[in-house]
Design a protein around this motif. Structure first.
Motif, PDB file in Angstrom:
ATOM      1  N   TYR A   1     -17.423 -48.251  24.409  1.00 54.46           N
ATOM      2  CA  TYR A   1     -16.077 -48.393  23.847  1.00 54.46           C
ATOM      3  C   TYR A   1     -15.995 -49.588  22.920  1.00 54.46           C
ATOM      4  N   LEU A   2     -16.712 -50.645  23.237  1.00 56.28           N
ATOM      5  CA  LEU A   2     -16.655 -51.835  22.395  1.00 56.28           C
ATOM      6  C   LEU A   2     -17.566 -51.713  21.184  1.00 56.28           C
ATOM      7  N   PHE A   3     -18.796 -51.256  21.393  1.00 58.55           N
ATOM      8  CA  PHE A   3     -19.807 -51.362  20.352  1.00 58.55           C
ATOM      9  C   PHE A   3     -20.308 -50.020  19.824  1.00 58.55           C
ATOM     10  N   GLY A   4     -19.879 -48.907  20.361  1.00 58.70           N
ATOM     11  CA  GLY A   4     -20.450 -47.636  19.937  1.00 58.70           C
ATOM     12  C   GLY A   4     -21.916 -47.579  20.306  1.00 58.70           C
ATOM     13  N   PHE A   5     -22.765 -47.262  19.331  1.00 62.69           N
ATOM     14  CA  PHE A   5     -24.194 -47.157  19.601  1.00 62.69           C
ATOM     15  C   PHE A   5     -24.952 -48.374  19.076  1.00 62.69           C
ATOM     16  N   TYR A   6     -24.236 -49.456  18.864  1.00 64.15           N
ATOM     17  CA  TYR A   6     -24.876 -50.692  18.400  1.00 64.15           C
ATOM     18  C   TYR A   6     -25.990 -51.075  19.386  1.00 64.15           C
ATOM     19  N   PRO A   7     -27.179 -51.470  18.860  1.00 62.30           N
ATOM     20  CA  PRO A   7     -28.282 -51.803  19.777  1.00 62.30           C
ATOM     21  C   PRO A   7     -27.853 -52.867  20.797  1.00 62.30           C
TER      22      PRO A   7
ATOM     23  N   GLU B   1     -24.604 -46.453  13.650  1.00 63.25           N
ATOM     24  CA  GLU B   1     -24.664 -47.007  15.002  1.00 63.25           C
ATOM     25  C   GLU B   1     -23.368 -47.722  15.378  1.00 63.25           C
ATOM     26  N   PHE B   2     -22.479 -47.871  14.403  1.00 63.11           N
ATOM     27  CA  PHE B   2     -21.189 -48.483  14.687  1.00 63.11           C
ATOM     28  C   PHE B   2     -20.291 -47.474  15.377  1.00 63.11           C
ATOM     29  N   GLY B   3     -19.440 -47.964  16.259  1.00 61.93           N
ATOM     30  CA  GLY B   3     -18.496 -47.064  16.918  1.00 61.93           C
ATOM     31  C   GLY B   3     -17.575 -47.872  17.795  1.00 61.93           C
TER      32      GLY B   3
END
Lengths: 341, 435
Positions: B101-107, B224-226
Motif C-alpha cells: 500500500y505504501l510503496f507498490g512494487f518498489y524494491p 515499480e511505483f504504486g
C-alpha cells in the motif's frame, strides 16, 4: 511561459525518440533487443493473475507470459507485467505498449478482425453461468424469469445475458456493476437475486464467501467464452511463437512431459514427437526464429498445461475448478494441439 | 405607623435562576434543535441515524482481527471468539500488505529512499509554509525536486543535475539579455535558452559528466511505483508545478497582448472543458500512436504532465477571481510608484490576489491529490483501487471489501484535512483587514 517550455520539451522528446527508434523491426527482434517481454495481464483476477505480497505476479495467465519469455529470451523472469483494465487492454496492445495480451479475454469475431488483433489460441474454455442463493429455491437458469441480476458492464457477459433471456422469452432487471468485487458485495447485500459472470469467476467468488454452502452455481452455461492470448495483427512470426508456446504446454501434458521428468525425457525419450518437441532431434525452433530448446524452456518455466492448471486454479486450490472442457481431447476435453513435426 | 404604604418592598428579593427552559443546554437545544416541529423531527431522525450507524458499526470494529494470513483465517478467529455468523473487521490484510500500500512494487531493500525523500519533502516545504524558518533554507527547497527525483528513480545523479541546470541557464540568460534586449527579449531568451539546453545539449552533457565522474545509485523503474508513493509523487509534483503555471495563465488571461491572451483563454477553456480521465487516456494510449514504436516516454511523467496542466487551468481561474477582487486603485497605485509590470505584479498585485484566492487554491490542490487515484484507469496501481484490486485478486484475500477502502480513505482524509487546516492557519495569519 512555462507552458511553452513544457510543450517544447514534449515535442523534442518525441522527435529525439523518433530518430532513435529502429524501423521496421519484428516484435521478436524488439523483444530480444529489449531483453524483456511486455506482457499485458489483468489488474487482478483470482487464480489468473495477481501480484503476491512481494509483488511477484502469479496465476494461470501469468504462467503463459513466463513460458513465452522462457522460450524467446531463455529466462522466465524476464517479463514486465503491465496491468491492463477491461477498458484499455486492447488499446494497450494495438498501440504497442505490450507485446502480448494474456488477460482472460474472450476470442470473438469482431475483436479478432475489427480491433486488429490476432487471438492465437485458447488457454481456457470458459462460459457464462449464474450463481443464486440456495434459499431462492431455483435449480435452473430457466426459472430466473423476472429476476434481478448483477452484471458487469462493458463485457461480453452483458450481451450474452440479454441474448439468453430474449431467446427464452424471459425478462430480467439488471443491476450493473463495475468490478467483480462490487458485484460480490451487491449480491451478498441482496441487491440482486443472481450474479452472473464467467463460471471460473463464479467458482472463485463462491469459494471466498463466508458461507459458500448457501450458494449454488446453476448448471446452465449460456455462452462460449474461449479465453486466449492475443497479439497485434500483422506480425505472423510473433503470433506463431505465442501460439506454439501454448501448444507446447498442451502437448507436453498429452505426452506426459512434466517439469520433473523433462530433463530425463529430453535425454532418453524414444518417442519421436517428444524428441522433436524438446529439441533432441530436428530443429523446429529455427523455423520461427528461435533455437532448438525453446519448448523445453517454456515447459520448464511453470510446468505443462496440466501442472499450471492444478497449481493456479485446479481442484487443489481454493478456487477448485474442475478440468471440464479444459481437459485433453483424450480425456473428453477440448485441448487438442496440432502435431509437432 | 412608619410603614403606611404596604406596597413598597424594603428588601431585595434574592435572584432566582432563570427558568430551566431558558438556560444552559436546554435553551441551546430548544433554540437550535427543536425550534419548530419540523426541526424536532429532523433532529430526532438525525440522532437516530447516528446511533444506528454506531450500533451497526461499533461491534464490527470491536471484533477487529489484526493477525491472520488469509480472510478465511480471519473469519475462523472471529467465529471462534464470538460465535457462528458474526462478522468483524479483518485489518490483517492491511498489516500484511502494508508495504504494498505504501510503496507498490518498489524494491524492498530500497524503501529507505522514498522514505528519505518523504522526510526531506517536509524540510523543503518548511521555508515555504512557515515564515519563521530561515530564508537560506530556500536553496535546499529549490534543489529538492532534483534530489527527490534522484532518490525515487535512482540512476545517474547527472540527469537531475543537468535538468535543473536548465532553470539556472534560463535565469542567467534573462539577466544577460535584460540590458540588451529589454523585458520582452529577456523573457523570450529565458524560455528559449533552457529549451535549447534540454533538447540539444543536456543529454550529451549528462553522458559526458557521467563518464568523467560516475555517481549513480540503483535505478527503479516507473512500473515499480504504486500505492501511496505513486499518489504522493503525482500529487506533490502536480501541486508544486501547477501553482506557478496557474499564476502565469491567470496573468496571461488578463494580458493586453493578443496572442498571450488568446492562448491563455484557449488553453484554460480547453482543459477545463475536458474530463481528467480523457486527458489521462490521451497521455497513456493516444500518444503511443504518434510516438514511434519502442519510444519509452515514462508513463508517470506523462500522467504528471496531464495532471499538472489540468490543475493549472483551475488554479488560473481561481487566481483570476483573486485578481478581479482587487480594487483598481491597487493597480494604479503600483503604476504611480513607477514599478514595471513584473515588479508591480510581484510586489503589489500577486500577494493580495493570492491571499484572496487561498481557499480556492487549496480546494484545487485537495481535488488534485484525490484525483491521483484516477490513474488506475491507465493501469497504474493507485492505493485506493489499483492496489486493493490486486490484493483482492489473490486467493488469500478474495472477498475482502470494506477494510482496504476504509484504510486508504482515512489516509486520504488525514492528508486533505491537514492541507485544509494549514490553509485556514494561513488565512488567519495573513488577515490584515478588519472585516
Amino acid at each position: 511561459m512555462k507552458k511553452s517550455v513544457l510543450f517544447g520539451a514534449l515535442a523534442a522528446t518525441t522527435m529525439l525518440a523518433g530518430a532513435a527508434a529502429a524501423q521496421g523491426t519484428t516484435t521478436l527482434d524488439t523483444v530480444k533487443a529489449r531483453g524483456e517481454l511486455n506482457c499485458g495481464v489483468n489488474t487482478g483476477l483470482v487464480g489468473f493473475a495477481a501480484p503476491d505480497a512481494n509483488g511477484n505476479w502469479q496465476g494461470f495467465d501469468v504462467a503463459l507470459c513466463k513460458a513465452v519469455a522462457a522460450a524467446v529470451l531463455g529466462d522466465a523472469s524476464k517479463v514486465v507485467y503491465v496491468p491492463t483494465t477491461s477498458a484499455d487492454r486492447f488499446e494497450t496492445l494495438t498501440s504497442g505498449k505490450i507485446d502480448l495480451l494474456v488477460r482472460n479475454s474472450t476470442w470473438t469475431f469482431s475483436r479478432d478482425n475489427d480491433l486488429k488483433m490476432d487471438f492465437v489460441g485458447v488457454n481456457y474454455y470458459d462460459g457464462q453461468g449464474f450463481m443464486v442463493r440456495k434459499d431462492l429455491g431455483v435449480s435452473s437458469a430457466k426459472e430466473l424469469n423476472g429476476a434481478t441480476i448483477c452484471i458487469q458492464t462493458g463485457t461480453t457477459t452483458e450481451l450474452n445475458l440479454a441474448d439468453y433471456f430474449k431467446a427464452n422469452n424471459m425478462t430480467y432487471t439488471a443491476v450493473t456493476i463495475e468490478t467483480n468485487a462490487e458485484g460480490e458485495q451487491q449480491y451478498i447485500a441482496g441487491a440482486c437475486d443472481a450474479y452472473t459472470t464467467d463460471a471460473s469467476g463464479l467458482a472463485a467468488t463462491r469459494a471466498a464467501f463466508a458461507d459458500p454452502e448457501n450458494h449454488i452455481i446453476l448448471p446452465e452455461i449460456i455462452s462460449k467464452e474461449p479465453l486466449g492470448p492475443a497479439v497485434r495483427h500483422g506480425d505472423n512470426q510473433w503470433g506463431d511463437i505465442v501460439r506454439w508456446t501454448l501448444n507446447a504446454l498442451i502437448a507436453a501434458e498429452e505426452y506426459g512431459i512434466t517439469s520433473a521428468n523433462i530433463d530425463e525425457l529430453a535425454a532418453s525419450s524414444q518417442n519421436p514427437e517428444v524428441k522433436r518437441l524438446l529439441g533432441s532431434s530436428d530443429d523446429l525452433g529455427a523455423m520461427m526464429g528461435l533455437d532448438k530448446e525453446w519448448a523445453k524452456r517454456a515447459i520448464k518455466a511453470s510446468g505443462n498445461y496440466g501442472e499450471i492448471f492444478e497449481a493456479t486454479i485446479g481442484s487443489a486450490t481454493p478456487i477448485g475448478l474442475a478440468r471440464g472442457l479444459n481437459a485433453q481431447w483424450t480425456q473428453g476435453g477440448l485441448l487438442y494441439t496440432p502435431p509437432f513435426r | 405607623m412608619t410603614n403606611s404604604a404596604f406596597y413598597v418592598r424594603k428588601e431585595m428579593l434574592p435572584q432566582s435562576p432563570p427558568p430551566a427552559r431558558e438556560a444552559g443546554a436546554i435553551k441551546w437545544a430548544r433554540e437550535n434543535l427543536f425550534s419548530s416541529p419540523l426541526n424536532a423531527i429532523l433532529t430526532l431522525a438525525g440522532v437516530f441515524s447516528v446511533l444506528w450507524l454506531f450500533w451497526e458499526f461499533t461491534p464490527w470494529f470491536w471484533r477487529s482481527v489484526w493477525h491472520a494470513n488469509t480472510l478465511a483465517e480471519c473469519r475462523d478467529i472471529i467465529t471462534a471468539a464470538y460465535g457462528e455468523g458474526v462478522t468483524g473487521a479483518c485489518w490483517a490484510v492491511i498489516k500484511e500488505r502494508w508495504p504494498q500500500y505504501l510503496f507498490g512494487f518498489y524494491p524492498s531493500d530500497l524503501y529507505w529512499r522514498p522514505v528519505l525523500a518523504f522526510i526531506l519533502m517536509f524540510v523543503a516545504l518548511a521555508p515555504i509554509l512557515f515564515t519563521s524558518v530561515p530564508r537560506k533554507m530556500l536553496w535546499f527547497t529549490m534543489s529538492y525536486p532534483a534530489l527527490a527525483f534522484w532518490l525515487l528513480w535512482g540512476g545517474s545523479i547527472w540527469i537531475p543535475v543537468v535538468a535543473m541546470a536548465g532553470f539556472a541557464i534560463g535565469y542567467l540568460a534573462a539577466k544577460v539579455a535584460l540590458p540588451v534586449g529589454g523585458a520582452i527579449g529577456a523573457t523570450i531568451l529565458a524560455i528559449v535558452a533552457p529549451v535549447v539546453w534540454w533538447v540539444v545539449l543536456a543529454g550529451a552533457v549528462a553522458d559526458l559528466l557521467d563518464q568523467i565522474l560516475p555517481i549513480a545509485i540503483e535505478g527503479v523503474r516507473s512500473r515499480e511505483f504504486g500505492g501511496f508513493i505513486l499518489a504522493f509523487t503525482i500529487g506533490v509534483t502536480g501541486i508544486v508545478a501547477s501553482l506557478p503555471l496557474g499564476i502565469l495563465l491567470a496573468l496571461g488571461r488578463q494580458s493586453d497582448m493578443f496572442l498571450v491572451h488568446k492562448f491563455a483563454v484557449g488553453f484554460i477553456e480547453f482543459i477545463r472543458g475536458v474530463p481528467l480521465i480523457t486527458l489521462l487516456f490521451t497521455a497513456s494510449l493516444l500518444l503511443n500512436y504518434f510516438l514511434p514504436p519502442g519510444t519509452d516516454f515514462d508513463i508517470i511523467l506523462r500522467v504528471i504532465i496531464m495532471v499538472t496542466l489540468f490543475a493549472a487551468a483551475y488554479i488560473a481561474e481561481v487566481i483570476r477571481g483573486g485578481l478581479a477582487a482587487l480594487p483598481k486603485g491597487q493597480y494604479e497605485a503600483a503604476d504611480s510608484l513607477g514599478l514595471d509590470y513584473w515588479k508591480a505584479t510581484r510586489l503589489i498585485i500577486m500577494p493580495q490576489a493570492l491571499k484572496i484566492s487561498i481557499p480556492g487554491i487549496v480546494s484545487t490542490f485537495i481535488g488534485l491529490f484525490k484525483d491521483t487515484t484516477l490513474v488506475v484507469f491507465v493501469g497504474l496501481l493507485d492505493p485506493l483501487k489499483g492496489i486493493t484490486d490486486a490484493v483482492r485478486a489473490t486467493t488469500d484475500w478474495k472477498g475482502i471489501y470494506w477494510e482496504p477502502y476504509i484504510f486508504v480513505g482515512s489516509i486520504f482524509f488525514l492528508i486533505c484535512f491537514g492541507m485544509s487546516r494549514y490553509s485556514m492557519y494561513l488565512e488567519r495569519k495573513l488577515k490584515t483587514d478588519h472585516r
